[in-house]
Design a protein around this motif. Structure first.
Motif, PDB file in Angstrom:
ATOM      1  N   LYS A  22       0.839  -1.194   0.000  1.00  0.00           N
ATOM      2  CA  LYS A  22       0.000   0.000   0.000  1.00  0.00           C
ATOM      3  C   LYS A  22       0.879   1.251   0.000  1.00  0.00           C
ATOM      4  O   LYS A  22       0.721   2.141   0.831  1.00  0.00           O
ATOM      5  CB  LYS A  22      -0.910  -0.002   1.228  1.00  0.00           C
ATOM      6  CG  LYS A  22      -1.908  -1.140   1.223  1.00  0.00           C
ATOM      7  CD  LYS A  22      -2.816  -1.086   2.427  1.00  0.00           C
ATOM      8  CE  LYS A  22      -3.817  -2.213   2.390  1.00  0.00           C
ATOM      9  NZ  LYS A  22      -4.710  -2.190   3.549  1.00  0.00           N
ATOM     10  N   ALA A  23       1.791   1.312  -0.938  1.00  0.00           N
ATOM     11  CA  ALA A  23       2.721   2.441  -1.037  1.00  0.00           C
ATOM     12  C   ALA A  23       1.968   3.752  -1.227  1.00  0.00           C
ATOM     13  O   ALA A  23       1.015   3.822  -1.996  1.00  0.00           O
ATOM     14  CB  ALA A  23       3.686   2.227  -2.196  1.00  0.00           C
ATOM     15  N   HIS A  34      14.099   2.989 -12.019  1.00  0.00           N
ATOM     16  CA  HIS A  34      12.820   2.675 -12.661  1.00  0.00           C
ATOM     17  C   HIS A  34      11.726   2.624 -11.591  1.00  0.00           C
ATOM     18  O   HIS A  34      11.935   2.077 -10.515  1.00  0.00           O
ATOM     19  CB  HIS A  34      12.919   1.326 -13.383  1.00  0.00           C
ATOM     20  CG  HIS A  34      11.680   0.943 -14.122  1.00  0.00           C
ATOM     21  ND1 HIS A  34      11.457   1.336 -15.422  1.00  0.00           N
ATOM     22  CD2 HIS A  34      10.592   0.226 -13.753  1.00  0.00           C
ATOM     23  CE1 HIS A  34      10.281   0.857 -15.820  1.00  0.00           C
ATOM     24  NE2 HIS A  34       9.743   0.181 -14.813  1.00  0.00           N
ATOM     25  N   VAL A  35      10.556   3.178 -11.871  1.00  0.00           N
ATOM     26  CA  VAL A  35       9.464   3.159 -10.904  1.00  0.00           C
ATOM     27  C   VAL A  35       8.897   1.743 -10.817  1.00  0.00           C
ATOM     28  O   VAL A  35       8.447   1.186 -11.810  1.00  0.00           O
ATOM     29  CB  VAL A  35       8.351   4.165 -11.278  1.00  0.00           C
ATOM     30  CG1 VAL A  35       7.180   4.053 -10.329  1.00  0.00           C
ATOM     31  CG2 VAL A  35       8.906   5.578 -11.256  1.00  0.00           C
ATOM     32  N   LEU A  36       8.932   1.162  -9.611  1.00  0.00           N
ATOM     33  CA  LEU A  36       8.465  -0.206  -9.395  1.00  0.00           C
ATOM     34  C   LEU A  36       7.039  -0.260  -8.877  1.00  0.00           C
ATOM     35  O   LEU A  36       6.347  -1.249  -9.090  1.00  0.00           O
ATOM     36  CB  LEU A  36       9.381  -0.931  -8.409  1.00  0.00           C
ATOM     37  CG  LEU A  36      10.819  -1.144  -8.859  1.00  0.00           C
ATOM     38  CD1 LEU A  36      11.619  -1.811  -7.742  1.00  0.00           C
ATOM     39  CD2 LEU A  36      10.866  -1.978 -10.116  1.00  0.00           C
ATOM     40  N   ALA A  37       6.605   0.788  -8.171  1.00  0.00           N
ATOM     41  CA  ALA A  37       5.252   0.794  -7.612  1.00  0.00           C
ATOM     42  C   ALA A  37       4.681   2.205  -7.672  1.00  0.00           C
ATOM     43  O   ALA A  37       5.388   3.179  -7.436  1.00  0.00           O
ATOM     44  CB  ALA A  37       5.262   0.302  -6.173  1.00  0.00           C
ATOM     45  N   ARG A  38       3.399   2.271  -8.011  1.00  0.00           N
ATOM     46  CA  ARG A  38       2.682   3.551  -8.061  1.00  0.00           C
ATOM     47  C   ARG A  38       1.469   3.466  -7.141  1.00  0.00           C
ATOM     48  O   ARG A  38       0.758   2.461  -7.148  1.00  0.00           O
ATOM     49  CB  ARG A  38       2.229   3.857  -9.473  1.00  0.00           C
ATOM     50  CG  ARG A  38       3.365   4.049 -10.454  1.00  0.00           C
ATOM     51  CD  ARG A  38       2.860   4.571 -11.798  1.00  0.00           C
ATOM     52  NE  ARG A  38       3.935   4.579 -12.772  1.00  0.00           N
ATOM     53  CZ  ARG A  38       4.834   5.555 -12.884  1.00  0.00           C
ATOM     54  NH1 ARG A  38       4.789   6.571 -12.071  1.00  0.00           N
ATOM     55  NH2 ARG A  38       5.768   5.492 -13.811  1.00  0.00           N
ATOM     56  N   PRO A  39       1.227   4.512  -6.350  1.00  0.00           N
ATOM     57  CA  PRO A  39       0.082   4.481  -5.438  1.00  0.00           C
ATOM     58  C   PRO A  39      -1.235   4.664  -6.193  1.00  0.00           C
ATOM     59  O   PRO A  39      -1.276   5.280  -7.252  1.00  0.00           O
ATOM     60  CB  PRO A  39       0.349   5.674  -4.522  1.00  0.00           C
ATOM     61  CG  PRO A  39       1.145   6.616  -5.352  1.00  0.00           C
ATOM     62  CD  PRO A  39       1.994   5.745  -6.244  1.00  0.00           C
ATOM     63  N   THR A  40      -2.306   4.086  -5.639  1.00  0.00           N
ATOM     64  CA  THR A  40      -3.629   4.229  -6.239  1.00  0.00           C
ATOM     65  C   THR A  40      -4.658   4.704  -5.227  1.00  0.00           C
ATOM     66  O   THR A  40      -5.830   4.799  -5.548  1.00  0.00           O
ATOM     67  CB  THR A  40      -4.109   2.886  -6.821  1.00  0.00           C
ATOM     68  OG1 THR A  40      -4.231   1.950  -5.749  1.00  0.00           O
ATOM     69  CG2 THR A  40      -3.179   2.352  -7.887  1.00  0.00           C
ATOM     70  N   GLY A  41      -4.225   4.959  -4.001  1.00  0.00           N
ATOM     71  CA  GLY A  41      -5.153   5.311  -2.941  1.00  0.00           C
ATOM     72  C   GLY A  41      -5.538   4.095  -2.124  1.00  0.00           C
ATOM     73  O   GLY A  41      -6.242   4.175  -1.135  1.00  0.00           O
ATOM     74  N   GLY A  42      -5.071   2.952  -2.532  1.00  0.00           N
ATOM     75  CA  GLY A  42      -5.294   1.676  -1.850  1.00  0.00           C
ATOM     76  C   GLY A  42      -4.074   0.822  -2.106  1.00  0.00           C
ATOM     77  O   GLY A  42      -2.957   1.225  -1.823  1.00  0.00           O
TER      78      GLY A  42
END
Length: 60
Positions: A22-23, A34-42
């Motif tokens: 839950k980043a 490189h971006v490995l994870a992007r937040p989505t609000g959850g």
């Protein structure tokens, strides 16, 4: 459990990193950026391959 951790392989350099599921902000690879994870609000969206889900172990 509030959230899980995942081992993710970078698609560019194949570095493996442990990421929180839950980043709250973008998580970059420590080697190449490189971006490995992007937040989505959850639950975060992972850019690399998830190779393992790390579960909490209770120690007595």
């Amino acid at each position: 459990m509030a959230g899980q951790f995942y081992r993710v392989t970078c698609p560019d350099c194949e570095n493996e990193q442990t990421l929180y599921g839950k980043a709250a902000s973008d998580v970059a690879c420590a080697v190449c950026g490189h971006v490995l994870a992007r937040p989505t609000g959850g639950k975060a969206v992972f850019e690399g391959e998830v190779t393992e889900t790390i579960t909490r172990q209770n120690h007595a």
